[in-house]
Design a protein around this motif. Structure first.
Motif, PDB file in Angstrom:
ATOM      1  N   PRO A  78      -5.699   0.902  -2.251  1.00 28.19           N
ATOM      2  CA  PRO A  78      -5.691  -0.428  -2.755  1.00 28.19           C
ATOM      3  C   PRO A  78      -6.630  -0.351  -4.175  1.00 28.19           C
ATOM      4  CG  PRO A  78      -7.177  -0.059  -0.964  1.00 28.19           C
ATOM      5  CD  PRO A  78      -6.529   1.076  -0.952  1.00 28.19           C
ATOM      6  N   GLN A  79      -6.158  -1.247  -5.032  1.00 31.64           N
ATOM      7  CA  GLN A  79      -6.833  -1.168  -6.378  1.00 31.64           C
ATOM      8  C   GLN A  79      -7.621  -2.490  -6.469  1.00 31.64           C
ATOM      9  OE1 GLN A  79      -6.191   1.080  -8.785  1.00 31.64           O
ATOM     10  NE2 GLN A  79      -4.667   2.105  -7.581  1.00 31.64           N
ATOM     11  N   THR A 139      -8.814  -7.035 -10.944  1.00 27.92           N
ATOM     12  CA  THR A 139      -9.426  -7.031 -12.318  1.00 27.92           C
ATOM     13  C   THR A 139      -9.720  -8.485 -12.644  1.00 27.92           C
ATOM     14  OG1 THR A 139      -7.157  -7.445 -13.185  1.00 27.92           O
ATOM     15  CG2 THR A 139      -7.989  -5.164 -13.146  1.00 27.92           C
ATOM     16  N   TYR A 155       0.919  -1.248  -0.002  1.00 32.64           N
ATOM     17  CA  TYR A 155       0.097   0.004  -0.113  1.00 32.64           C
ATOM     18  C   TYR A 155       1.006   1.330   0.074  1.00 32.64           C
ATOM     19  CZ  TYR A 155      -3.713  -3.292   0.958  1.00 32.64           C
ATOM     20  OH  TYR A 155      -4.402  -4.395   1.017  1.00 32.64           O
TER      21      TYR A 155
END
Length: 155
Positions: A21-22, A25, A11
């Motif tokens: 945070p992403q 996907t 982070y």
């Protein structure tokens, strides 16, 4: 003493400022092969869903022409397949017979031009022109009249 090796957390970037945070996907649907429909390989088109998003009732799926449909709330004429008008043939005919000298039956159907002509002819001929609306009312009851939009009147 030696310093411990630099190991940034996931982070933080190497400069030390926090990084949000992403989200992960992923693809929402797994890849599928093209469905096979009869005639699809020969250039045919797959069946399309209804553009109105309406689910077919069991009666509509069997081809019942009297079942309610989204674009024909008053039913469908079984002979022509056209949706029925919201106007009634019986009401139009009786209004034309009893109040035809005032063009009420034609106003009811949305034919204002004919209604005004019937009023003018009735008053110019001192009431003898009321024969035209009387005959017109009988024709409305006996024939296959249509409303202003060209839809057949309900029986």
């Amino acid at each position: 003493m030696s310093e411990p090796p630099f190991n940034p957390s996931p982070y933080e970037n190497p400069g030390g400022s926090p990084v949000p945070p992403q989200p992960p996907t992923y693809t929402p649907y797994p890849q599928q092969s093209t469905p096979s429909y009869p005639g699809y390989a020969q250039g045919g088109y797959p069946p399309q869903p209804s553009p109105y998003g309406a689910q077919l009732s069991p009666y509509q799926a069997q081809g019942n022409p009297y079942a309610p449909q989204p674009l024909a709330p008053f039913g469908v004429d079984p002979m022509t397949g056209l949706p029925y008008s919201d106007k009634s043939k019986l009401v139009a005919g009786l209004l034309q017979i009893f109040l035809g000298g005032l063009g009420i039956g034609r106003f009811y159907l949305g034919n204002a031009g004919i209604a005004i002509l019937q009023i003018i002819v009735t008053f110019i001929t001192f009431g003898f022109g009321a024969l035209w609306p009387l005959i017109d009312g009988i024709v409305l009851l006996a024939g296959h009249p249509r409303d202003r939009a060209g839809r057949p009147l309900r029986p």
